[in-house]
Design an enzyme around this catalytic site. Structure first.
Site, short mmCIF file in Angstrom:
data_model
loop_
_atom_site.label_atom_id
_atom_site.label_comp_id
_atom_site.label_asym_id
_atom_site.label_seq_id
_atom_site.Cartn_x
_atom_site.Cartn_y
_atom_site.Cartn_z
N PHE A 174 0.83 -1.20 0.00
CA PHE A 174 0.00 0.00 0.00
C PHE A 174 0.86 1.25 0.00
O PHE A 174 2.02 1.21 0.39
CB PHE A 174 -0.92 0.00 1.22
CG PHE A 174 -2.05 -1.00 1.11
CD1 PHE A 174 -3.29 -0.62 0.64
CD2 PHE A 174 -1.84 -2.33 1.44
CE1 PHE A 174 -4.32 -1.54 0.51
CE2 PHE A 174 -2.86 -3.27 1.31
CZ PHE A 174 -4.10 -2.88 0.85
N CYS A 175 0.27 2.33 -0.41
CA CYS A 175 0.90 3.64 -0.46
C CYS A 175 1.49 3.98 0.92
O CYS A 175 0.80 3.78 1.90
CB CYS A 175 -0.16 4.68 -0.84
SG CYS A 175 0.49 6.29 -1.17
N PRO A 176 2.71 4.49 1.05
CA PRO A 176 3.64 4.84 -0.03
C PRO A 176 4.66 3.74 -0.35
O PRO A 176 5.72 4.05 -0.86
CB PRO A 176 4.34 6.06 0.54
CG PRO A 176 4.42 5.79 2.00
CD PRO A 176 3.21 4.97 2.35
N ASP A 197 -2.27 -0.85 -5.88
CA ASP A 197 -2.77 0.21 -5.03
C ASP A 197 -2.99 1.47 -5.89
O ASP A 197 -2.05 2.00 -6.46
CB ASP A 197 -1.73 0.45 -3.94
CG ASP A 197 -2.00 1.67 -3.11
OD1 ASP A 197 -3.06 1.73 -2.49
OD2 ASP A 197 -1.13 2.57 -3.08
#
Lengths: 76, 131
Positions: free
Chosen positions: A13-15, A40
Site C-alpha cells: 500500500f501507499c507509499p 494500489d
C-alpha cells in the site's frame, strides 16, 4: 542503450510502491526506465506526482486486471 | 521543481494509526525534497528501542485493517525517510531519561538525543505536524 526494469510493488500500500521505486531509481542510469507494478490506486496517482515534483520523466500508466503499470524514466 | 520547505513532525502517540501517519508524512515529505525534522517523545519513543518488539496497538477499524493487509511498517518508513530523504529523527532527552535508555538502545537511524529548546529552534521556520 536504455533499459527497463520492473519494480514489483504489488500487494503493498501507499507509499510502499513509491519507496520501492525510489530505492531502485537510485541504482539505474539516467535515461533508463522503470515499470512499477502496483495494486494500489493511491500509488498510481502518487508516483506521477512525485516525478513531476522531483524532475524525473513520467511516461505512462496503464491498468490491466487490477494491476497498475506506471512507467517512469530517470532524468537526472 | 524541488521545493526546499522544512517540516517538523512531533511524534508522541504510541498507537498504530498515529505512528503510521507520522511515518507517512515524514517519509513522503523527505523524498519530495523537504527538510524533515522529527521529534519522538511520550509513548512513541519506546517503539524504537532495539529488540523491544511490542506491537503498536490499533485504535480503531483502520489500524485493524492495516494489521491484516500489507501496509509498509512505520519503522521501515521512518528508516526510509532517513535513508532516501535525509530526514533527521531526534529522540527526546527527557523521554530517554524516564525510560532509562541510552543512545545505543535506540534504532541506529536516530540522531543524538535533543531537548525541546533545540528542536523548536531548529524547526521555527517550518510547518509543524503533531501525531
Amino acid at each position: 542503450m536504455a533499459t527497463r526494469k520492473i519494480v514489483d510493488g504489488r500487494g503493498s500500500f501507499c507509499p510502499g510502491p513509491l519507496m520501492e521505486m525510489i530505492v531502485v531509481l537510485k541504482t539505474i542510469n539516467i535515461g533508463d526506465e522503470l515499470e512499477v507494478l502496483s495494486t494500489d490506486k493511491g500509488s498510481a496517482n502518487e508516483i506521477p506526482e512525485w516525478c513531476k515534483k522531483i524532475g524525473h520523466a513520467y511516461i505512462s500508466t496503464t491498468e490491466k486486471d487490477g494491476v497498475w503499470h506506471i512507467i517512469v524514466r530517470k532524468a537526472k | 521543481m524541488m521545493s526546499s520547505n522544512k517540516i517538523s513532525v512531533v511524534v508522541i502517540s504510541g498507537t498504530l494509526e498515529h505512528l503510521h501517519m507520522a511515518a507517512m508524512v515524514a517519509s513522503v515529505a523527505a523524498v519530495c525534497g523537504s527538510e524533515v525534522l522529527a521529534f519522538f517523545s511520550m509513548n512513541a519513543l519506546s517503539h524504537f528501542i532495539k529488540g523491544r518488539n511490542v506491537k503498536a496497538m490499533h485504535e480503531g477499524e483502520m489500524g485493524k485493517l492495516m494489521e491484516a493487509k500489507k501496509v509498509p511498517e512505520f519503522k521501515t518508513l521512518f528508516e526510509q525517510a532517513v535513508e532516501l530523504g535525509g530526514a533527521k529523527l531526534y529522540p527526546c532527552a527527557m523521554a530517554m531519561d524516564v525510560l532509562s535508555v541510552q543512545q545505543n538502545d535506540l534504532e541506529d537511524y536516530f540522531q543524538e538525543a535533543t531537548g525541546l529548546t533545540k528542536f523548536l529552534d531548529d524547526g521555527r521556520d517550518g510547518q509543524v505536524f503533531t501525531f
